[in-house]
Design a protein around this motif. Structure first.
Motif, PDB file in Angstrom:
ATOM      1  N   ILE A  80       0.880  -1.166   0.000  1.00 44.85           N
ATOM      2  CA  ILE A  80       0.000   0.000   0.000  1.00 44.85           C
ATOM      3  C   ILE A  80       0.915   1.213   0.000  1.00 44.85           C
ATOM      4  O   ILE A  80       1.789   1.338   0.856  1.00 44.85           O
ATOM      5  CB  ILE A  80      -0.924   0.022   1.226  1.00 44.85           C
ATOM      6  N   ASN A  81       0.725   2.079  -0.947  1.00 45.41           N
ATOM      7  CA  ASN A  81       1.647   3.194  -1.133  1.00 45.41           C
ATOM      8  C   ASN A  81       1.192   4.404  -0.330  1.00 45.41           C
ATOM      9  O   ASN A  81       0.223   4.354   0.427  1.00 45.41           O
ATOM     10  CB  ASN A  81       1.749   3.514  -2.630  1.00 45.41           C
ATOM     11  N   HIS A  82       1.872   5.505  -0.521  1.00 45.56           N
ATOM     12  CA  HIS A  82       1.549   6.759   0.171  1.00 45.56           C
ATOM     13  C   HIS A  82       0.230   7.336  -0.335  1.00 45.56           C
ATOM     14  O   HIS A  82      -0.338   6.870  -1.333  1.00 45.56           O
ATOM     15  CB  HIS A  82       2.679   7.768  -0.048  1.00 45.56           C
ATOM     16  N   PHE A  83      -0.229   8.380   0.330  1.00 42.79           N
ATOM     17  CA  PHE A  83      -1.481   9.017  -0.082  1.00 42.79           C
ATOM     18  C   PHE A  83      -1.286   9.749  -1.410  1.00 42.79           C
ATOM     19  O   PHE A  83      -0.208  10.288  -1.682  1.00 42.79           O
ATOM     20  CB  PHE A  83      -1.943  10.000   0.990  1.00 42.79           C
ATOM     21  N   ASP A  84      -2.308   9.762  -2.213  1.00 37.88           N
ATOM     22  CA  ASP A  84      -2.276  10.449  -3.504  1.00 37.88           C
ATOM     23  C   ASP A  84      -2.322  11.955  -3.263  1.00 37.88           C
ATOM     24  O   ASP A  84      -3.366  12.506  -2.893  1.00 37.88           O
ATOM     25  CB  ASP A  84      -3.463   9.998  -4.351  1.00 37.88           C
ATOM     26  N   GLY A  85      -1.179  12.621  -3.464  1.00 40.03           N
ATOM     27  CA  GLY A  85      -1.098  14.054  -3.202  1.00 40.03           C
ATOM     28  C   GLY A  85      -2.076  14.874  -4.016  1.00 40.03           C
ATOM     29  O   GLY A  85      -2.559  15.921  -3.568  1.00 40.03           O
ATOM     30  N   ALA A  86      -2.399  14.404  -5.208  1.00 42.18           N
ATOM     31  CA  ALA A  86      -3.327  15.141  -6.063  1.00 42.18           C
ATOM     32  C   ALA A  86      -4.743  15.145  -5.499  1.00 42.18           C
ATOM     33  O   ALA A  86      -5.567  15.977  -5.899  1.00 42.18           O
ATOM     34  CB  ALA A  86      -3.333  14.542  -7.463  1.00 42.18           C
ATOM     35  N   ALA A  87      -5.026  14.238  -4.566  1.00 42.00           N
ATOM     36  CA  ALA A  87      -6.364  14.145  -3.981  1.00 42.00           C
ATOM     37  C   ALA A  87      -6.413  14.684  -2.561  1.00 42.00           C
ATOM     38  O   ALA A  87      -7.377  14.439  -1.829  1.00 42.00           O
ATOM     39  CB  ALA A  87      -6.827  12.687  -3.994  1.00 42.00           C
ATOM     40  N   GLY A  95       6.276  -5.750  -1.464  1.00 36.89           N
ATOM     41  CA  GLY A  95       6.372  -4.545  -2.283  1.00 36.89           C
ATOM     42  C   GLY A  95       6.534  -3.286  -1.449  1.00 36.89           C
ATOM     43  O   GLY A  95       6.710  -3.331  -0.230  1.00 36.89           O
ATOM     44  N   ARG A  96       6.448  -2.149  -2.110  1.00 32.58           N
ATOM     45  CA  ARG A  96       6.700  -0.857  -1.471  1.00 32.58           C
ATOM     46  C   ARG A  96       5.518  -0.434  -0.619  1.00 32.58           C
ATOM     47  O   ARG A  96       4.376  -0.529  -1.032  1.00 32.58           O
ATOM     48  CB  ARG A  96       6.994   0.193  -2.554  1.00 32.58           C
ATOM     49  N   THR A  97       5.831   0.073   0.581  1.00 36.33           N
ATOM     50  CA  THR A  97       4.804   0.623   1.463  1.00 36.33           C
ATOM     51  C   THR A  97       5.364   1.855   2.148  1.00 36.33           C
ATOM     52  O   THR A  97       6.332   1.770   2.901  1.00 36.33           O
ATOM     53  CB  THR A  97       4.308  -0.418   2.489  1.00 36.33           C
ATOM     54  N   ARG A  98       4.785   2.990   1.816  1.00 39.43           N
ATOM     55  CA  ARG A  98       5.321   4.263   2.313  1.00 39.43           C
ATOM     56  C   ARG A  98       4.185   5.145   2.811  1.00 39.43           C
ATOM     57  O   ARG A  98       3.023   4.948   2.461  1.00 39.43           O
ATOM     58  CB  ARG A  98       6.068   4.998   1.201  1.00 39.43           C
ATOM     59  N   GLY A  99       4.546   6.158   3.593  1.00 39.55           N
ATOM     60  CA  GLY A  99       3.570   7.148   4.011  1.00 39.55           C
ATOM     61  C   GLY A  99       2.362   6.500   4.659  1.00 39.55           C
ATOM     62  O   GLY A  99       2.478   5.736   5.619  1.00 39.55           O
TER      63      GLY A  99
END
Length: 276
Positions: free
Chosen positions: A64-71, A107-111
């Motif tokens: 689960i990646n970081h939050f979508d900055g555009a949203a 996989g990658r998990t950030r923020g």
């Protein structure tokens, strides 16, 4: 970069469930995912049978990646003024829940993704494929989902400061050595190990599991007020001039390098600061 998030809830047995994320191409956390997660966690609060819940991903290379900055402008807000933020309420409920939560990290998990994993009771990671990070400070904002409160309790003050202030990525070997995850396993063994752990815990007495978890919680969980304050600090930081300039620079890198930015975000955050 993302499409509307899909979160799949599967009731695997009467006592167990799996929540799977599928928001290709890079599993960004988006507002509708936060709302859906909150609904699921609140629903489990009323479930008398659930004992183990697993979080996993269908997207290769991303947990689960970081939050979508555009949203960022569409972050969900609580229904009532005195209620905690929706995200904060969700992770607080998850940590205090009567069931055991497990993050199966491949996989990658950030923020925000890392903060959700930290809110889980157990974190099992693919040694070859799991990557961890809190990239917020590198782009001019602050963690708001619990990373600043939970990481020090897991890995110590100095390591938490390094991870949060440097905004670099960490592999599973470092994460395991530091205590960021419960354990790292060979990728080929991860699923079988998680499944065996789920089956074992589901066979135990539910009340004993709940009481033992609450005893550990008393010694380890951050105060609710601190988590609420962090979310407020994150929202405030979204208006920082430093963030706005770095967001433009990072957007330029994304336009030029595409998905490689998400694969190596820790490196590109440093490059964005050099050009902002």
């Amino acid at each position: 970069m993302s499409q509307p998030s899909a979160i799949h809830l599967e009731r695997t047995t009467l006592q167990t469930a799996r929540i799977t994320f599928a928001n290709p191409p890079v599993n960004l956390m988006v507002p509708e995912a936060v709302v859906r997660l909150h609904e699921i966690v609140c629903g489990f609060d009323e479930d008398p049978d659930i004992q183990v819940v697993v979080f996993s991903s269908e997207v290769p290379d991303f947990f689960i990646n970081h939050f979508d900055g555009a949203a960022a402008g569409d972050l969900p807000v609580p229904q009532h003024e005195d209620d905690p933020p929706v995200w904060t309420d969700m992770v607080m409920r998850l940590s205090k829940a009567s069931y055991v939560s497990i993050a199966a990290i491949r996989g990658r998990t950030r923020g925000a993704g890392n903060e959700l994993a930290l809110a889980c009771d157990l974190r099992y990671a693919s040694r070859e494929k799991a990557i961890f990070g809190q990239p917020e400070v590198g782009i001019g904002i602050v963690p708001g989902g619990g990373g600043a409160e939970r990481l020090p309790r897991s890995i110590g003050r100095d390591r938490a400061l390094e991870a949060i202030l440097s905004s670099v990525d960490y592999d599973a070997d470092v994460a395991e050595r530091w205590g960021w995850v419960t354990r790292a396993l060979p990728d080929a063994e991860l699923d079988a190990f998680v499944d065996a752990t789920v089956a074992r815990l589901a066979s135990f007495d539910r009340q004993a599991l709940t009481t033992a978890k609450s005893m550990v919680n008393r010694a380890t969980l951050p105060p609710d007020a601190d988590l609420i304050a962090s979310y407020s600090g994150f929202v405030d930081s979204l208006t920082n001039p430093g963030f706005l300039a770095r967001a433009v620079a990072l957007g330029t890198l994304i336009a030029d390098k595409g998905l490689d930015v998400e694969y190596h975000l820790g490196e590109y955050v440093g490059l964005a600061n050099q050009t902002s």
